[in-house]
Design an enzyme around this catalytic site. Sequence first.
Site, PDB file in Angstrom:
ATOM      1  N   TYR A 118      38.258  46.253  40.125  1.00  0.00           N
ATOM      2  CA  TYR A 118      36.862  46.153  40.548  1.00  0.00           C
ATOM      3  C   TYR A 118      36.577  46.984  41.798  1.00  0.00           C
ATOM      4  O   TYR A 118      35.419  47.322  42.057  1.00  0.00           O
ATOM      5  CB  TYR A 118      36.502  44.687  40.819  1.00  0.00           C
ATOM      6  CG  TYR A 118      36.488  43.835  39.577  1.00  0.00           C
ATOM      7  CD1 TYR A 118      35.325  43.655  38.843  1.00  0.00           C
ATOM      8  CD2 TYR A 118      37.648  43.208  39.128  1.00  0.00           C
ATOM      9  CE1 TYR A 118      35.304  42.872  37.707  1.00  0.00           C
ATOM     10  CE2 TYR A 118      37.644  42.422  37.990  1.00  0.00           C
ATOM     11  CZ  TYR A 118      36.469  42.261  37.283  1.00  0.00           C
ATOM     12  OH  TYR A 118      36.463  41.495  36.140  1.00  0.00           O
ATOM     13  N   ASP A 168      35.296  40.772  28.247  1.00  0.00           N
ATOM     14  CA  ASP A 168      34.987  40.843  29.674  1.00  0.00           C
ATOM     15  C   ASP A 168      35.347  42.237  30.201  1.00  0.00           C
ATOM     16  O   ASP A 168      34.884  43.237  29.670  1.00  0.00           O
ATOM     17  CB  ASP A 168      35.739  39.714  30.402  1.00  0.00           C
ATOM     18  CG  ASP A 168      35.448  39.639  31.884  1.00  0.00           C
ATOM     19  OD1 ASP A 168      34.305  39.314  32.239  1.00  0.00           O
ATOM     20  OD2 ASP A 168      36.360  39.912  32.671  1.00  0.00           O
ATOM     21  N   HIS A 200      31.716  31.909  28.433  1.00  0.00           N
ATOM     22  CA  HIS A 200      32.182  33.278  28.660  1.00  0.00           C
ATOM     23  C   HIS A 200      33.547  33.511  28.018  1.00  0.00           C
ATOM     24  O   HIS A 200      33.853  34.622  27.592  1.00  0.00           O
ATOM     25  CB  HIS A 200      32.268  33.534  30.165  1.00  0.00           C
ATOM     26  CG  HIS A 200      32.805  34.872  30.537  1.00  0.00           C
ATOM     27  ND1 HIS A 200      32.068  36.028  30.426  1.00  0.00           N
ATOM     28  CD2 HIS A 200      34.020  35.253  31.014  1.00  0.00           C
ATOM     29  CE1 HIS A 200      32.797  37.065  30.827  1.00  0.00           C
ATOM     30  NE2 HIS A 200      33.985  36.615  31.184  1.00  0.00           N
TER      31      HIS A 200
END
Length: 360
Positions: A280, A168, A335
């Site tokens: 982020y 990720d 995921h």
Amino acid sequence: AACPPPARRVMVAARALLFWALVYSYCGLCACIAGLRLLWSIGRRPGETFRWVVRENPPACLNDPSLGTHCYVRIKDSGLRFHYVAAGERGKPLMLLLHGFPEFWYSWRHQLREFKSEYRVVALDLRGYGETDAPSHKENYKLDCLITDIKDILESLGYNKCVLIGHDWGGMIAWLVAVCYPEMVTKLIVVNFPHPSVFTEYILRHPSQLIKSGYYFFFQMPWFPEFMFTVNDFKVLKSLFTSQATGIGRKGCRLTAEDIEAYLYVFSQPGALTGPINHYRNIFSCLPLQHHEVVMPTLLLWGERDAFMEVEMAEITRIYVKNHFRLTILSEASHWLQQDQPDIVNKLIWTFLKEETTRK
């Protein structure tokens, strides 16, 4: 014919304006959706919405000696102290593991046990996560800083190269470390994240991926994303790993109650979410990334049922790897691949590592 300089500057400015208009518009949309969900929760269960259990003691699994030893290293240049868990004898080849969001070193528990027989396996808490130091300003989480962290940690551990594995967001960092410091990465293994150039190009051309990556935009807001994670005692965090839409699938290795409690313990500590989300908050200032080639043997593992990343990006990644490239897509996996299908993932990694060693 090429545009004259004034016209070119206008075009560049117009594209930049459109890009940032898209970013902030989508930020606003995601915030509105989150606000509506909050109001719905308050209307249904007002007493539970703002309930937040204080977790003072870590669950026993975080101190399981079979996973390795808790260690710390302080980086001279940044002054930050990093926490990691290490398994396997010192002096063995280094395998460095970089987790994603919202995870921490514990997401690699199956790999710590598996690869310690032949490697010094180090599962890191990235900058801002868990017991690693968390600078307060979001500018301290730019990609340049995160990439340099890995180089500095490698050197501080006494190594000049490693097998680098990322999942990720840790996969994003792993790709960029491989590009910027290729001499430090003997083999690259990435789980459920495409080459960064593929991601930035694909997301702008495919609205479906733009929607799936909505949390990138939502995280641009101050404090509100952190607050939304705490609602209903971190219900969002729990559902990411357990819900039918985003969690580990029917045939996966589901997280135990103690595993879930480990995540809740780490992320319920005061201020524990700000550092991870700050990763982020710098991403759009770094986009679009230039096209970069990866020159070491690379393995890309992908869970086809990934709720956040479209599988089409996995195959496109091939064009950026100028060496042996192997892609394996697991049809029933989510995921959270290295936790979802640990036995299969570990077997695929062993095969890749031994195959490449034999070829050399």
